[in-house]
Design a protein around this motif. Structure first.
Motif: not given
Lengths: 315, 325
Positions: A101-113, A47-56
């Motif tokens: 901060v929230l928007s930056r976190l969501i965009y940050g997922a993209r680079v990390s993943l 579930i965590i990974l799905l959310i992160a992927t969704l953000f990415a």
């Protein structure tokens, strides 16, 4: 029921008469589903990974604000602050430039993943091909490839990464390439060992007899048989590459500062620590930790599921 | 044994040559490295001059040879910023970094062994589950973030421990000044705790899991069953018979760990303002002071290679089954 499940997980699929004509994948998927439902943590991880992927993937669509929009009037707003109208405009607060901060976190997922997965794909492809070649052909090719691997292992790799990035300059492509090349040894060693153990088996012999070419034997006959441990390594590897990327971004060697990344956000947070703006440091760190934790948990489960004999190897 | 020693030494020399070759080639990755040494406003004449001065106009093999020869003489070029030889700058900062790394290594191994054993012996209990979950977290935390969190909560909110600076112990010790070393120790220890934990938690978690799984494997062996059926106490079985063999993979890990810890040092020293090589490297990175980065990388790699050599030799002593090839 419970015991039967455990039995079927550890040994071959139970001999169900109906299953004769069916492709073996069906039962493998079913076993995976059963095993997944029994263990609770991997589901949380997925579930965590799905959310992160969704953000990415859908970052721009789901993020409430533009991550680079500055609002100097509202700089360093604490999280959960409500304005006069009672609306929570910045649920996780704003940074020193008034960015959300929230928007930056969501965009940050993209680079990390993206960095994590791409680097592992590069390293995995390179390492598996070289390792299979070493194992399959043996002799001089084997010696040469494994000698290079030894040298790389004898070298604290993150230091070399730092040096290469200092010389080449930071940037996503450089980062991905360097991190990817850094991973090949692990895959090469495992692929080599597995290939050696399969090289003399009957099915390889058979493939040779019908005149298959070397690359056909390697990639069509042997590869499917050695892929399981490589997948296990890869899932842990994505986790460690994400950690490495965060460290490098933190050192200013990652992607350019205009692109929001979790590591970069943490680096920026350092200047605000003494001022008490804890949220700038806490949230990006939690994001990295949860993603990496999820990958590690999932890796553990995949390892135990694909091959119980690998339980407790390494890590 | 002598034969093995020679072979292993030769191997280390090859690796060290490989290390120098890699760090030499890195410098040339971006094309002509002269541009890294001159300012952006340098004239063509200045550039040509610098190129000739640094020998970058020579063929690559010759440059590499010169690089190795100079390295053997302890010359790694001048720091672009300080304009003094780079290697002494690194050496000067090395004791502080070693103190931190050794401390981190001690916590990560000394704590990991009992934790792993307790977890293995109590396999499947809530205790085991809790410890392993904690270890899982420890392996997933970015170390610099952990450092920031420790500063934020233990340092700034609770004010329990100092969050920056270092008190030297190793330097007075090496100079033979035992009094100062002993006097400094309590303060030095307080300063070491937070940065040491920051670097060590990942390894601590990994080692604890490694000890546990290796212990579980050993506990299932026939000789452990024999020891038990002889009527030995469980304590004796575990500490005398099982532990010794369970530790073998852990020792291999320690050697590799050191390189890992050294890399963690760059980040942790930056976070905690620790006056070691790591912070030097960080500053050198931001100033693009490449000779200094190179000197630090090569020094770290040397230490790493030497340590692994030592571990391999120790390995032979510990495990008589290891065949000397």
């Amino acid at each position: 029921m419970e015991t039967q499940l455990e039995h079927s997980e550890k040994t071959q699929p139970p001999p169900v008469p109906v299953a004769i004509g069916r492709p073996p994948q069906a039962s493998a998927w079913r076993r995976a589903r059963h095993s997944l439902l029994r263990a609770r943590w991997p589901i949380v991880a997925i579930i965590i990974l799905l959310i992160a992927t969704l953000f990415a993937v859908f970052g721009p669509q789901v993020s409430p604000k533009d991550p680079n929009r500055q609002n100097l009037m509202l700089r360093l707003t604490a999280p959960f602050t409500r304005d006069e109208a009672g609306a929570m405009d910045f649920p996780l607060g704003t940074d020193a430039l008034g960015r959300d901060v929230l928007s930056r976190l969501i965009y940050g997922a993209r680079v990390s993943l993206a960095v994590g997965v791409t680097a592992v794909v590069i390293g995995g492809f390179l390492g598996t091909s070289l390792g299979m070649m070493a194992g399959y052909f043996g002799g001089k090719i084997d010696d040469m490839i494994m000698r290079i691997a030894d040298i790389q292992l004898a070298f604290p790799f993150i230091l070399l990464t730092i040096m290469v990035l200092v010389v080449l300059g930071p940037g996503v492509v450089n980062l991905v390439l360097v991190l990817g090349i850094g991973q090949w040894v692990t895959y090469a060693r495992i692929a080599r060992g597995q290939t050696i153990s399969h090289r003399e088996k009957e099915y390889v012999e058979a493939a040779r007899c019908i005149g298959a070419r070397h690359w056909q034997i390697m990639f069509k006959s042997i590869f499917p048989n050695i892929v399981a441990p490589l997948i296990v390594i890869a899932s842990f590897n994505v986790a460690s590459v994400i950690l490495a990327e965060a460290s490098l971004s933190f050192l200013g060697l990652g992607v350019p500062p205009t692109v929001p990344t979790w590591g970069g956000m943490l680096a920026e947070s350092r200047d605000q620590l003494l001022g008490g703006s804890w949220w700038l440091a806490v949230f990006p760190g939690l994001a990295i930790m949860l993603t990496v934790l999820a990958l590690n948990i999932l890796g553990d489960w995949v390892r135990d599921f694909l091959d119980p004999r690998l339980r407790g190897v390494g890590f | 044994m002598a034969k093995y020693l020679v072979r292993r030494l030769l191997q280390s020399v090859v690796v060290i040559l490989g290390v120098t070759l890699l760090s030499f080639l890195t410098l040339h990755l971006a094309g002509d490295p002269t541009y890294l040494y001159v300012s952006e406003r340098a004239t063509q004449e200045e550039i040509d001059q610098t190129r000739a001065l640094l020998g970058f106009d020579r063929p690559l093999p010759e440059q590499y040879l010169r690089f190795v020869v100079r390295l053997a003489q302890g010359d790694m070029g001048n720091s672009l910023r300080a304009r003094t030889p780079a290697l002494p700058l690194v050496m000067e900062r090395l004791p502080a970094t070693l103190e931190l790394t050794i401390f981190a290594m001690v916590i990560s191994t000394l704590l990991a062994i009992p934790i792993g054993i307790i977890s293995a012996v109590n396999r499947g209990t809530a205790l085991d589950g809790g410890v392993m979950l904690f270890a899982m977290f420890g392996q997933s935390v970015p170390s610099f973030w952990l450092g920031i969190m420790l500063i934020l909560f233990v340092g700034l909110s609770l004010r329990w421990l100092p969050i920056s600076g270092q008190v030297p112990v190793l330097v007075p010790l090496l100079q033979g000044d035992l009094m100062t070393a002993a006097e400094n120790f309590p303060q030095a220890f307080r300063h070491l705790i937070l940065p040491g934990l920051t670097i060590g938690v990942f390894s601590l978690s990994r080692n604890a899991r490694l000890v546990r799984s290796s212990m579980l494997e050993v506990l299932a062996q026939d000789y452990v069953v024999t020891a038990r059926s002889k009527g030995l106490r469980e304590r004796t079985v575990i500490l005398r018979h099982a532990l010794r063999n369970a530790l073998i993979p852990v020792i291999t890990m320690i050697g590799l760990e050191f390189g890992f810890l050294l890399s963690g040092v760059v980040v942790a020293e930056t976070v905690f303002s620790w006056p070691g090589v790591g912070r030097l490297v960080f500053n050198a990175i931001t100033q693009r002071d490449i000779p200094l980065v190179q000197a630090a990388v090569v020094t770290f790699s040397f230490i790493f290679v030497l340590l692994n050599l030592l571990i391999d030799l120790l390995y032979v002593q510990l495990d008589p089954r290891v065949q000397l090839k």
